[in-house]
Scaffold this active site. Structure first.
Site, PDB file in Angstrom:
ATOM      1  CG  HIS A   1      11.834 -30.835  55.285  1.00 10.71           C
ATOM      2  ND1 HIS A   1      11.047 -29.962  54.585  1.00 10.71           N
ATOM      3  CD2 HIS A   1      12.230 -31.773  54.378  1.00 10.71           C
ATOM      4  CE1 HIS A   1      10.955 -30.353  53.321  1.00 10.71           C
ATOM      5  NE2 HIS A   1      11.663 -31.448  53.169  1.00 10.71           N
TER       6      HIS A   1
ATOM      7  CG  HIS B   1      16.221 -31.100  51.537  1.00  9.78           C
ATOM      8  ND1 HIS B   1      15.968 -30.963  50.197  1.00  9.78           N
ATOM      9  CD2 HIS B   1      15.040 -31.502  52.091  1.00  9.78           C
ATOM     10  CE1 HIS B   1      14.709 -31.248  49.936  1.00  9.78           C
ATOM     11  NE2 HIS B   1      14.114 -31.593  51.078  1.00  9.78           N
TER      12      HIS B   1
ATOM     13  CG  HIS C   1      13.023 -36.302  52.228  1.00  4.96           C
ATOM     14  ND1 HIS C   1      12.240 -36.491  51.111  1.00  4.96           N
ATOM     15  CD2 HIS C   1      13.139 -34.961  52.398  1.00  4.96           C
ATOM     16  CE1 HIS C   1      11.894 -35.301  50.617  1.00  4.96           C
ATOM     17  NE2 HIS C   1      12.421 -34.363  51.371  1.00  4.96           N
TER      18      HIS C   1
ATOM     19  CG  ASN D   1       8.713 -33.501  51.622  1.00  5.11           C
ATOM     20  OD1 ASN D   1       8.854 -32.284  51.701  1.00  5.11           O
ATOM     21  ND2 ASN D   1       8.263 -34.094  50.528  1.00  5.11           N
TER      22      ASN D   1
ATOM     23  CB  ILE E   1       9.900 -32.957  45.992  1.00  3.01           C
ATOM     24  CG1 ILE E   1       8.952 -31.750  46.025  1.00  3.01           C
ATOM     25  CG2 ILE E   1       9.509 -33.952  47.076  1.00  3.01           C
ATOM     26  CD1 ILE E   1       9.119 -30.800  44.897  1.00  3.01           C
TER      27      ILE E   1
END
Length: 517
Positions: free
Chosen positions: A175, A180, A367, A371, A517
């Site tokens: 993750h 990110h 993602h 997530n 997010i």
């Protein structure tokens, strides 16, 4: 009954079948690998970390498989798989144990067998502690074929430890790192090197919305010192170091492309006659089945867009802004890997299409997979503990510790899981991370104004939009199909993480353009 307690309320949390299914259709479906040879071997220095050979021997595997097939044939027929966190975790074991109160750690390997119905069966778990304080390496194998109540409890202990490892790897590598973190160099280079009028800037702009802002919030509130991650996950203050080590050992730009990743892990092979040009090793692999449709849809949209603006191959190589953009990503954004031979070249439209498709996949489909299912899969914390606070009862136990375990295994087991405060905090964070906000922008739903200004691009976008709607229908049909046992059945969460569109809230579906997010 086990020692006067109903074992069912504990063991249901760790059902073998559900543990196995979630490696293909959970929130970390991108770690499982095909076993191509036995024994499993470590690459760590045996002088420091002990013998390299796994204790999961062929005899152990054969005993668990039974007489349906021998181990050699199982390897040849691609029926054995592994979650291998041994080499990543073992160098941190003594650090965590020596310095972190109420946390412990092992290296782990978990082996699965592919059943005829395309479900996985748990075969064995190996936990390893390297040499420590004059003690030699300790390792032990635990299996589900338990005929004594003590072994049943030990099997649950072992699964709890592996699930904590899974949680750490998922949050810190799958993750944080692989979506990110690695997206930041793309954003910075795009803003530094490409004019806002550049067609590639316009193509990428929606994929970078809010990512730097959400990463800044994460650094200030989630992954900083003494924050949620350090207080509630097994690696504690070594969490970011672990993420950095994983980046050094595992991350490659070319392997962020979904087809390349599947091939690299042995989960697919190239097949010109197969769907998406691949043949999956496990036919019912929801992440791959849905992901490849999304990958191909993204690639077709990018192809239409790039070919419109770069009809002549020489235009890519002569585009100074574009070349400076790709150079900065490689040599500044990933400076420590700038000389690696696996970096794609950027000379033709085909090169650009593959690069842009990979970036777009990471920020959208990938993602979303790791997530937005977090609350559904880990909101009930015993299904996915984030920390193991006690060592295995069989690791150098004192007489007093062993007597305490035998007298009340449930109490001993519960002390291994996270505290009430840790569990509550993590669940609250997972609820937040799994949320879609009302202003979310979903992949292929709305068109950028710059795309609408060109009728060729506008038409290409609406074709992309139609493919996203078709993917929604395909996923719904697959989730209703009783033959797909990894996504359909009693007590099984339908696999919807790659359904492109969603309403606001915690829905377990929806693929935004960007990591927002």
């Amino acid at each position: 009954m086990v020692n006067g307690t109903n074992a069912g309320d504990i063991f249901f949390w760790f059902r073998n079948e559900e543990f196995a299914r979630q490696t293909l259709a959970g929130i970390n479906p991108c770690s499982i690998r095909l076993i191509t040879e036995l024994p499993l071997m470590s690459k760590l220095d045996p002088e420091i970390y002990g013998p390299q050979e796994s204790a999961i021997t062929e005899n152990v595997i054969q005993r668990e498989i039974g007489g349906i097939i021998n181990v050699d044939e199982a390897v040849k027929q691609k029926k054995l798989f592994v979650l291998d966190y041994h080499d990543l975790l073992v160098p941190f074991v003594n650090k965590v144990r020596d310095e972190i109160k109420e946390s412990t750690l092992y290296g782990s390997r978990t082996v699965f067998f592919l059943n005829p119905d395309n479900t996985l069966r748990l075969l064995a778990i190996e936990l390893t502690r390297p040499p420590s304080n004059g003690k030699p390496q300790w390792k032990q194998v635990f299996t589900p074929s338990c005929w004594h109540s003590t072994d049943v409890w030990l099997w649950s202990f072992a699964k709890a430890h592996v699930l904590a490892h899974e949680s750490c790897y998922h949050q810190l590598v799958s993750h944080w790192l692989k979506s990110h973190c690695v997206t930041e160099p793309y954003i910075i280079a795009t803003n530094r090197q490409l004019s806002v009028m550049h067609p590639i800037y316009r193509l990428l702009r929606p994929h970078f919305r809010c990512t730097l802002e959400i990463n800044a919030l994460a650094r200030g509130r989630l992954i900083n010192a003494d924050s949620v991650i350090e207080k509630s996950f097994s690696l504690a203050k070594y969490s970011m170091e672990f993420s950095s080590v994983a980046y050094d050992l595992e991350w490659r730009f070319d392997l962020q492309a979904l087809p390349a990743d599947l091939i690299n892990r042995g989960m697919a092979v190239e097949d010109p006659n197969g769907p998406h040009g691949l043949k999956l090793t496990i036919e019912d692999y929801p992440y791959a089945n849905d992901g490849l449709i999304l990958w191909d849809s993204i690639k077709q949209w990018v192809t239409d867009y790039v070919n419109h603006y770069y009809p002549n191959p020489s235009l890519v190589e002569s585009d100074e802004e574009l070349q400076s953009w790709w150079t900065e990503i490689r040599t500044v954004g990933h400076a420590d890997k700038k000389d690696e031979p696996w970096w794609p070249v950027l000379e033709t439209a085909e090169d650009l299409i593959e690069i842009i498709t990979t970036i777009t996949w990471v920020t959208s489909g990938y993602h979303a997979c790791v997530n937005f299912g977090q609350y559904a899969n880990a909101g009930y914390f015993p299904n996915r503990p984030t920390i193991a606070r006690a060592t295995m009862p069989t690791e150098d136990p004192s007489d007093e510790d062993w007597k305490r375990f035998v007298a009340n295994p449930k109490a001993t087991f519960l002390k291994c899981l996270q505290s009430q405060l840790q569990a509550t905090t993590v669940v609250a964070i997972l609820d937040l991370l799994s949320n879609h906000f009302p202003d979310e922008e979903y992949l292929g739903e709305k068109m950028e104004q710059s795309w609408a200004d060109d009728p060729v691009i506008e038409a290409a976008f609406w074709r992309f939009n139609a493919r996203m709607k078709e993917l929604e229908r395909i996923i719904d049909d697959r989730n209703k199909n009783k033959n797909f046992k990894n996504r359909n059945g009693a007590g099984i969460i339908p696999y919807e993480l790659l359904k492109p569109f969603s309403q606001p809230g915690v829905t377990g579906k929806g693929v935004p353009y960007s990591i927002s997010i």
